[in-house]
Write an enzyme that holds these catalytic residues in place. Structure first.
Site, PDB file in Angstrom:
ATOM      1  N   SER A 152       0.853  -1.191   0.000  1.00 17.96           N
ATOM      2  CA  SER A 152       0.000   0.000   0.000  1.00 17.96           C
ATOM      3  C   SER A 152       0.890   1.243   0.000  1.00 17.96           C
ATOM      4  O   SER A 152       1.691   1.420  -0.915  1.00 17.96           O
ATOM      5  CB  SER A 152      -0.952  -0.030   1.197  1.00 17.96           C
ATOM      6  OG  SER A 152      -1.954   0.943   1.052  1.00 17.96           O
ATOM      7  N   ASP A 158      -8.146  -5.540  -5.794  1.00 22.69           N
ATOM      8  CA  ASP A 158      -7.857  -4.576  -4.734  1.00 22.69           C
ATOM      9  C   ASP A 158      -8.927  -3.486  -4.725  1.00 22.69           C
ATOM     10  O   ASP A 158      -9.127  -2.801  -5.727  1.00 22.69           O
ATOM     11  CB  ASP A 158      -6.481  -3.964  -4.991  1.00 22.69           C
ATOM     12  CG  ASP A 158      -5.945  -3.169  -3.821  1.00 22.69           C
ATOM     13  OD1 ASP A 158      -6.750  -2.571  -3.085  1.00 22.69           O
ATOM     14  OD2 ASP A 158      -4.711  -3.144  -3.642  1.00 22.69           O
ATOM     15  N   HIS A 207      -6.894  -5.949  -0.913  1.00 25.71           N
ATOM     16  CA  HIS A 207      -5.798  -5.026  -0.646  1.00 25.71           C
ATOM     17  C   HIS A 207      -4.710  -5.660   0.222  1.00 25.71           C
ATOM     18  O   HIS A 207      -4.884  -5.809   1.428  1.00 25.71           O
ATOM     19  CB  HIS A 207      -6.334  -3.763   0.022  1.00 25.71           C
ATOM     20  CG  HIS A 207      -5.312  -2.677   0.129  1.00 25.71           C
ATOM     21  ND1 HIS A 207      -4.555  -2.277  -0.946  1.00 25.71           N
ATOM     22  CD2 HIS A 207      -4.888  -1.920   1.183  1.00 25.71           C
ATOM     23  CE1 HIS A 207      -3.737  -1.306  -0.576  1.00 25.71           C
ATOM     24  NE2 HIS A 207      -3.908  -1.084   0.709  1.00 25.71           N
TER      25      HIS A 207
END
Length: 554
Positions: free
Chosen positions: A204, A424, A462
């Site tokens: 991320s 995601d 994610h």
């Protein structure tokens, strides 16, 4: 309200999974390469470090570490910390500018150091140090380092940035570089030798930090693992604002969480099985041609099984991404598939109420505190063309890690592995595909293949989660098999020149790292993707083979 309830944050999965069960330290199974005495550790408090100061250097006995409260994660890892070996704990403050205060923690094993340094990334807007990942690293024998990137706070709150452009630069790129600089000095001082190899891993925002290191500070690390990178920061959070506008355009536009299962069901009905396996996992969701209009409610019969016309419009925007006035793509939208789940659309994109999704908080915080410097900034007044221009001018140089020229990193022997879940709900998977393709276009296919790999994970959300096989070795508890552990694969590439080929991702029962494996899936170096051979157990990676991916223009 600027911050979501802290109870929701464990679902963010901004960085690698914190190990939750004790393991026998791999470091105890190695011959010691260096020893660190408690006296040597404490002497580090007087170490002179340019533009930084060491405020604590203390040996922590085995099993004695007590982590500060974790209000932003809700994690209680006290049992895990009792498994840690003795280590030298160093706390430093780096100040590359007059407005900087970058807190850094360096953990150095007292014995059993493997000669390597492991740097770790952050998530969201950063703001705290991941002690679990530090612990996982020293259990494996690494010297480990982490940072808050220059501020303390919730990873979904950017209030610290208001009126502090130097802190934005620290968050954007200086914090990780300073962290690495201080750690290398501490390693040299304590052990009397520098780290033989240095590695960085993050997902991320940590993936963005990873690419920033490769692009801007290519001397820092030998091997870099970048997961689901938020590297195109300005475009990503601009799209977050545009999507929030679409979901709140009218009272009827908002898609409640109760309707997410209907969307997921319709996507599966339209696109499942394109890879020959009807398992609810879209192997390559770019092939999916789901039209939200197909589930529009008929007449006045609205229910949780269909969408209103306004909701259909909002959903089309979410899939479409950012486009200019001529309809040309600026930034890719989200792909269909894996909408459900604790870490799915109901958390990230739509949220529990209008303008209360995680992406809404990120977009609002970014523009209010970093771009316009207005606490009361109203996202409803946002205009794409002028807003994106303002964002690029104000913050792109500090925050965006989109430079495809990695020649400096390559020339010194650096190796980079990228990975991204196809589904995601925070950072569109196609953004990483586009960056990889840009690197290939800039450096050439053959040269890029010599130091970069990209792996796309079907059905994964994610950094982890979703119906797909999502375990690839990010947790410090996973076995050191280079085909099943992406960290080990990276080290084999750096240290032995063994380039990774196919990998195997796993799914565990209840998504618990220590539970039994229920499914494995083959991962191919992009642009190839795994396809079912037509026979064999579809839950077994051996039933798949790598094939060329179809190029699809949307």
């Amino acid at each position: 309200m600027r911050i979501l309830p802290w109870m929701m944050v464990p679902f963010l999965l901004f960085a690698s999974t914190v190990p939750v069960a004790a393991q026998v330290s791999a470091a105890t199974q190695r011959s010691n390469t260096a020893q660190a005495s408690s006296q040597g550790c404490e002497k580090l408090a007087g170490l002179a470090v340019p533009n930084a100061s060491i405020t604590m250097a203390r040996e922590v006995d085995a099993g004695a570490f007590v982590a500060p409260p974790a209000p932003f994660t809700g994690n209680d890892a006290s049992a895990f910390y009792k498994t840690l070996p003795a280590f030298c704990r160093i706390v430093a403050h780096a100040r590359p500018s007059a407005d900087s205060d970058i807190v850094i923690e360096v953990w150095l094993p007292v014995s059993g150091w493997n000669g390597k340094l492991q740097g770790m990334g952050n998530g969201g807007f950063a703001g705290f140090i991941d002690y679990g990942e530090l612990g996982a690293s020293i259990l494996k024998g690494y010297a480990a380092v982490a940072t808050d990137t220059g501020h303390a706070g919730s990873p979904i709150d950017a209030a610290w940035a208001l009126g502090h452009p130097e802190k934005v630069a620290d968050f954007g790129h200086r914090g990780i570089h300073e962290m690495t600089r201080v750690a290398k000095l501490a390693v040299m001082q304590l052990y009397g030798t520098g780290a033989k190899r240095s590695y960085f891993a993050g997902c991320s925002d940590g993936g963005r930090e990873a690419l920033m290191e490769a692009q801007r500070y290519p001397e820092d690390y030998d091997g870099i693992l970048a997961g689901a990178p938020a590297n195109n920061w300005t475009d990503l959070l601009t799209m977050a604002v545009i999507d929030t506008q679409a979901l709140t355009a009218t009272p009827a536009s908002f898609i409640p969480q109760a309707k997410i299962p209907a969307i997921a069901k319709a996507v599966v009905a339209a696109c499942d099985g394109l890879d020959g396996v009807p398992d609810g996992i879209l192997n390559d969701p770019r092939q999916c041609r789901f039209d939200p209009a197909t589930i529009e409610c008929k007449g006045d019969a609205e229910s949780n099984e269909c969408l209103s016309a306004a909701q259909v419009t909002a959903l089309k925007q979410i899939y479409a991404g950012l486009k200019d006035v001529q309809g040309h793509s600026i930034f890719p939208g989200y792909l269909p598939g894996a909408e459900e789940g604790g870490g799915g659309w109901g958390l990230w994109i739509t949220g529990p109420a209008p303008a209360k999704s995680l992406m809404a908080y990120f977009g609002n915080g970014y523009y209010a505190d970093m771009v316009y410097g207005k606490t009361g900034w109203d996202y409803k007044s946002f205009a794409l063309e002028s807003g994106l221009r303002d964002a690029k001018e104000k913050t792109a140089a500090a925050l965006d890690a989109v430079n495809p020229d990695l020649s400096a990193f390559r020339s010194r022997g650096g190796k980079l592995i990228l990975f991204h879940g196809w589904n995601d709900p925070a950072i569109p998977a196609r953004s990483t595909v586009e960056y990889y393709n840009n690197v290939v276009a800039k450096g050439g296919k053959e040269a890029t293949n010599g130091f970069v790999r990209l792996y796309m994970l079907p059905g994964v959300q994610h950094c982890a989660g979703g119906p797909g096989a999502d375990v690839i070795g990010l947790s410090g508890t996973w076995p050191d098999d280079p085909r099943r552990n992406v960290r080990t694969a990276l080290e084999e590439w750096v240290e032995k020149g063994m380039a990774p080929g196919t990998l195997v991702a796993s799914k565990t029962a209840g998504d618990t790292p220590q539970a039994a494996v229920t499914m494995t899936r083959l991962l191919c170096p992009f642009p190839e993707l795994a396809k079912y051979k037509g026979s064999g157990d579809p839950n077994n990676a051996e039933s798949y083979a790598c094939t060329a991916a179809r190029v699809v223009k949307r």
